[in-house]
Design an enzyme around this catalytic site. Structure first.
Site, PDB file in Angstrom:
ATOM      1  N   GLU A 120     -22.184 -20.537  19.266  1.00  0.00           N
ATOM      2  CA  GLU A 120     -23.465 -20.074  19.826  1.00  0.00           C
ATOM      3  C   GLU A 120     -23.328 -18.682  20.433  1.00  0.00           C
ATOM      4  O   GLU A 120     -23.861 -18.395  21.513  1.00  0.00           O
ATOM      5  CB  GLU A 120     -23.976 -21.054  20.886  1.00  0.00           C
ATOM      6  CG  GLU A 120     -24.627 -22.287  20.330  1.00  0.00           C
ATOM      7  CD  GLU A 120     -25.843 -21.969  19.481  1.00  0.00           C
ATOM      8  OE1 GLU A 120     -26.696 -21.199  19.956  1.00  0.00           O
ATOM      9  OE2 GLU A 120     -25.918 -22.465  18.346  1.00  0.00           O
ATOM     10  N   GLY A 169     -20.652 -28.963  12.199  1.00  0.00           N
ATOM     11  CA  GLY A 169     -20.310 -30.316  12.623  1.00  0.00           C
ATOM     12  C   GLY A 169     -21.214 -31.322  11.931  1.00  0.00           C
ATOM     13  O   GLY A 169     -22.398 -31.044  11.715  1.00  0.00           O
ATOM     14  N   GLN A 179     -24.795 -22.840   9.039  1.00  0.00           N
ATOM     15  CA  GLN A 179     -24.973 -21.398   9.133  1.00  0.00           C
ATOM     16  C   GLN A 179     -23.669 -20.650   8.840  1.00  0.00           C
ATOM     17  O   GLN A 179     -23.561 -19.954   7.846  1.00  0.00           O
ATOM     18  CB  GLN A 179     -25.507 -21.016  10.512  1.00  0.00           C
ATOM     19  CG  GLN A 179     -25.732 -19.503  10.673  1.00  0.00           C
ATOM     20  CD  GLN A 179     -26.270 -19.151  12.043  1.00  0.00           C
ATOM     21  OE1 GLN A 179     -27.323 -19.637  12.449  1.00  0.00           O
ATOM     22  NE2 GLN A 179     -25.547 -18.319  12.773  1.00  0.00           N
ATOM     23  N   THR A 227     -16.697 -19.730  21.868  1.00  0.00           N
ATOM     24  CA  THR A 227     -16.831 -19.043  20.581  1.00  0.00           C
ATOM     25  C   THR A 227     -18.159 -19.360  19.908  1.00  0.00           C
ATOM     26  O   THR A 227     -18.800 -18.481  19.341  1.00  0.00           O
ATOM     27  CB  THR A 227     -15.655 -19.441  19.662  1.00  0.00           C
ATOM     28  OG1 THR A 227     -14.435 -19.292  20.384  1.00  0.00           O
ATOM     29  CG2 THR A 227     -15.616 -18.578  18.416  1.00  0.00           C
ATOM     30  N   SER A 260     -20.007 -14.414  13.645  1.00  0.00           N
ATOM     31  CA  SER A 260     -20.976 -13.778  14.536  1.00  0.00           C
ATOM     32  C   SER A 260     -22.079 -13.035  13.783  1.00  0.00           C
ATOM     33  O   SER A 260     -23.231 -13.048  14.189  1.00  0.00           O
ATOM     34  CB  SER A 260     -20.254 -12.788  15.457  1.00  0.00           C
ATOM     35  OG  SER A 260     -19.278 -13.448  16.223  1.00  0.00           O
TER      36      SER A 260
END
Lengths: 664, 664
Positions: free
Chosen positions: A424, A177, A137, A422, A144
């Site tokens: 999620e 990740g 994403q 930071t 954000s």
């Protein structure tokens, strides 16, 4: 080999049934049993050794993680572990790896956003790990703000394909990740463009690497984004960078549960409610809150045990020095963290219930509680992760100089934990979401619409604005109703103050932006109230076991009163309590510290962590700290030789004056 | 190569003369010039490269540090640098090494505690680095409590020698930097025993390693204590462990300035005042406060620049998103840290003056100001280092996800900085020393003894206990006298409250111990007052340069009012200000943020740090962040090959189902 329990004198002091508390902490006898079996399994297997982690260079470290992940998968299969057992085992292996993203993000994304047909095709492959997936994403220039992503997925009706493309440098996928070196597939988020129109951000399943030889597929550039905070920590993870150069995927690989693109390129929104997405968020954040209590309790366990082992000053007539846990300054920093670990455990447990409740309602098409549940989980994610990150570092400092050694386990615990603040949802951004919800709730108070769930107390705003705390003695602060009302009054008044100040601004948006720092404080107050109220509720339940309930009551009061002391300014400024009452709360707090003191070691024993899982010489169950610290030291590669590598080139020439003399 | 300044639009906004501010920050035109020349020298020399540090395994990392230290020494000699230039160069090399302890602890210990004869013998050797020394005080089981050390130095009159010995495991020397692998000598602290009597802890010069082949001398066991927090950070330092097995040294190697042992073994205290030791402490702590402003300003520089580069949300009509530095939540976290960096710089400058003053007085046998100076430096060491450690981590969080990458420079800056909170006096232990001094001062108020220096305001305790703040509008909070009196009243009232509560306890010692958490708060209040008052004093001086003074005034007010906001509870609880006045202070603070905003980038430019020294892609002077982040990423060893090491052993078998199926 002589085995002495150096903390036996502490354990004997405990005034409660530690085994019963273990059940309370684990959530159930069954959960305790699973955790216990899995912990032993991991601790007894040399492949899962982790004490050498901080000494490994990146490549070795990463390869070692791959080994552990494969071994864990092998054991899970060999032992035919249940899903619960398998996921517990993965947690206890305690090493971030691609596996976390595969099970924690890739699979849930397909489950949540894929159609039944898509699920049927992809989930079996993922369950068997015939494919390994990640969640792509965030981008180099975009975190954000999801709508700000730049990657595009343009539908080509000629070939019935999407063209995935990274149009700019800042559109590179960055951070996912498992992406850098391992994943064969990813759920990629991109702006969907069809018929010349941008339909916002959607998810697409994209194969990244060949299943034959693991090479990136044509048009795909992937790499690792480099070292991160800490020696081991997240450096075991291949967080990655990814660029697409017009990569084509079949139309069927857009996740189409909520919206679809037809063969002709028409964009259609299905009748599946979009709110379903929030259900998943509630789930993920509930997990994060659970993880917070786990991480904080680990740090607290280490700090409590070592504070009982360590002695400093106060020797009388040549006797032993004072245990540092007996110093009030140590207690006033350590015990609120112990209480927070329990508080977060119980609010996490409640969130599990909330998630079940929300899911049930969604299935019945009842979306009424969703905004409140969403705000509540966002706020609790923020509150618990910030407090945990700070708390771990505080525990490290509470261990004095030795806390700075990797063998204390605390540096790595901190470094591996902090990104939680930071990811999620950045913690400040989340609190502003909570604040926005609170402002909306305040604005609707007059309309007769009753606030629900965790905001129900705002329905009593009128009463709470008038409320005057009636504490007259320190022991009054032990009453749950007194604590609750003080926290409710503070939260409601801060929110109402903000709302009033916003209303004076030229526009609500300007007012919200100008006052955002105050709004964050109001949001925190609201979230602290939730934690306090859920802890109180927990303590009001039937809890079996000698003395267990009493200890939880003390911890609950310590949590509430230490928060009150820390935020005294807000309680006083809003007139909820008087300076005198604040001072009485502080007196009571000191007394509570002395009550919890004899139980401190037993209260961290109740977490039931193995020495392997703790990974800390300072936190060893048997308290045999000093000989083991020396043992660990000698393992350092620098101790391979007495005279260090580099002596002849760089030390001897200095000593032997091989350089001309300076003016010094 | 195209060179664009991506922050030019920010720099053009500045309302003050940046070059003049550089002089203010550096302390003088001369200091700026030296720092500037040394910084260029370091930045242009490839040996001093540091971007690869986080990727190196311990041994390589350490060898690389040895190389840099030798190279720096070579350059210092070749260029015939002055002492000032040499020490500036060492700071700018920015890598902890044995050299720090040699110059910063070993040499000063001999200077401060050695007789003239001892100085004449040892200092020339040390100045030429013909011997390399460290400072061996702390032990495995003993940190803060120096009198609790276990190492013994027993005089043997038969041979005129001391026998240095480690009687227990916990008596191993542990932590000394430079000890593990490099130092040839150490100043060792041990209990002096002669004629069967223990005369307390004294320093002894002990040779550790052969000057021929660097092997430890007989009876000496030395090693490195293992990895520490962070990837590079203090892992470049050989913090060591040291055991003595009856090691003999000549009597002449006891540091004998303050007390002596005669040939016959008589222990004699000379007439040199013991207070001299405190003079050295004042010096060392003044250095630590300077370092705090340096470390914090580095972090703030990175966070301010990146906050101006980074954009998130708020895009209007497809235009660029909002710079994150424009968000009030970002400002309310970032600007108080910017103000703190300046505040600590100036209080550090003042401490330099204080040290000179104390030294002068000591030479004139005037010890009257010493206890106050000692308390004041202890407190300021604690206050500034805690705030800096927290501030660096806050700056890291303010950089969002990318702050977690080592290439941001912030993880290493944090990891290398945090031990400062523990060494040279644990911060909480130091605050308790301050509190003890404050309690003494309060108790003597009635006696007519006037408090001096930074406690002079307590002489006005009577007035300050009555004081009522007369702020009626937000702009009243800009008056220095208003701020000062509010801080003075709060500090004095917290101290007097503590004193009163202590007096109710069965004994002063019990009272002090019971109330120690409150005493710490009182000590912090006192120290914050010092910082605020020195900042105000600085701003009241003549300061040349267009707009420079105005910016400093704003920063001073931001510092004071943000501290007030953070500690609002104490100001309200002690009745120094009313809730309304607290709210006005907060309004004023918001306004000050908007005033400093256009100057933020220029204010960090004024630190005059090179990109090399900052060591941060996010903090680059030219703001060209994103392409450089990618460049850094590709340097990671994991990117050496497309398919990672370990694929065939640990990834392929998973994908190819080499394990039996589980129940999952």
């Amino acid at each position: 080999m002589e085995e002495v329990d150096h903390l036996a004198h502490e354990r004997i002091k405990a005034q409660f049934d530690v085994d019963a508390m273990k059940v309370v902490w684990a959530g159930s006898k069954h959960a305790l049993d699973v955790a216990d079996r899995m912990a032993r399994l991991v601790a007894s297997d040399p492949v899962f050794r982790k004490d050498n982690r901080p000494m490994l260079a990146r490549k070795e470290l990463f390869k070692n993680t791959l080994k552990k992940a494969a071994h864990a998968w092998k054991r899970i299969n060999e032992l035919r572990l249940t899903e619960e057992e398998a996921s517990t085992l993965r947690v206890l292996v305690d090493e971030p790896s691609y596996v976390d993203l595969h099970w924690g993000m890739f699979v849930p994304a397909i489950k949540g956003q894929g159609t039944d047909k898509q699920q049927k095709k992809w989930l079996p492959l993922a369950y068997k790990m015939q494919i390994i997936g990640c969640y792509a994403q965030t981008e180099l220039g975009h975190g954000s703000n999801v709508q700000g992503l730049e990657t595009t997925a343009t539908f080509d009706p000629k070939t019935d394909e999407f063209i995935i493309h990274s149009p700019t440098l800042t559109s590179s996928k960055w951070w996912p990740g498992g992406l850098g070196k391992v994943s064969t597939h990813a759920v990629v988020y991109a702006h969907l463009i069809t018929e010349g129109k941008d339909h916002g951000v959607h998810g697409f399943i994209v194969q990244l690497r060949s299943l034959d030889n693991h090479s990136p597929l044509p048009g795909i550039t992937i790499g690792d984004i480099g070292t991160k905070f800490g020696n081991g920590a997240y450096n075991t993870m291949d967080n990655g960078v990814l660029r697409f150069d017009h990569v084509r995927i079949p139309r069927s690989q857009m996740l189409m549960r909520v919206s679809q693109v037809t063969r002709e390129g028409k964009f259609i929104v299905s009748d599946v409610p979009r709110q379903l997405v929030y259900g998943t968020m509630v789930y993920v954040r509930q997990t994060i809150v659970s993880d917070a209590s786990r991480a904080l309790s680990r740090a607290v366990c280490i700090a409590v045990r070592y504070s009982a082992v360590r002695r400093q000053f106060g020797s009388q007539d040549g006797g032993p020095e004072t245990q540092v846990i007996d110093y009030k300054t140590q207690q006033s920093r350590l015990f609120p963290l112990l209480a927070s670990a329990y508080a977060f455990r119980f609010v996490g447990e409640w969130l599990k219930w909330l998630y079940a409740d929300v899911t049930q309602r969604l299935q019945a098409n009842d979306f009424s509680t969703l905004p409140e549940a969403h705000a509540c989980t966002a706020g609790l994610k923020s509150l618990t992760t910030s407090a945990t990150a700070d708390g771990i570092e505080e525990c490290r400092k509470l261990c004095g100089g030795h806390g700075y050694l990797c063998s204390s386990g605390l540096p790595e615990l901190f470094a591996v934990y902090v990104p939680t603040c930071t990811y999620e949802g950045d913690n400040v951004v989340l609190l502003l979401q909570v604040a926005r919800f609170l402002m909306k709730t305040v604005s609707q108070l007059g309309s007769g619409k009753q606030p629900v769930g965790t905001t129900a107390y705002m329905g009593r705003a009128h009463h709470l604005m008038q409320y005057k705390c009636d504490v007259r003695g320190a022991e009054d602060w032990l009453k749950p109703s007194v604590i609750l009302q003080a926290f409710e009054a503070r939260a409601v008044r801060l929110a109402v103050n903000c709302a009033q100040n916003i209303s004076k601004a030229p526009s609500p948006e300007e007012g919200f932006s100008e006052l955002s720092a105050d709004l964050v404080e109001a949001a925190v107050a609201h979230c602290q109230l939730i934690v306090v109220s859920k802890f109180i509720k927990k303590v009001q339940q039937d809890i079996p076991g000698l003395g267990v309930k009493e200890q939880l009551q003390i911890l609950c009061n310590i949590y509430a009163l230490s928060v009150l002391h820390k935020h005294l300014g807000e309680f006083l400024a809003t007139g909820c309590i008087t300076p005198r009452q604040g001072s009485l709360a502080n007196d009571q707090l000191r007394y509570l510290y002395s009550q919890i003191r004899p139980n401190a070691v037993a209260l961290v024993d109740a977490f039931n962590y193995t020495d392997h899982y703790l990974g800390s010489v300072l936190g060893r169950y048997d308290g045999n700290v000093y000989p083991k610290l020396e043992e660990e030291a000698w393992k350092d590669p620098l101790n391979d030789s007495v005279v260090p590598d580099g002596y002849h080139e760089y030390i001897q020439p200095v000593l032997k004056q091989k350089f001309r003399l300076s003016r010094l």
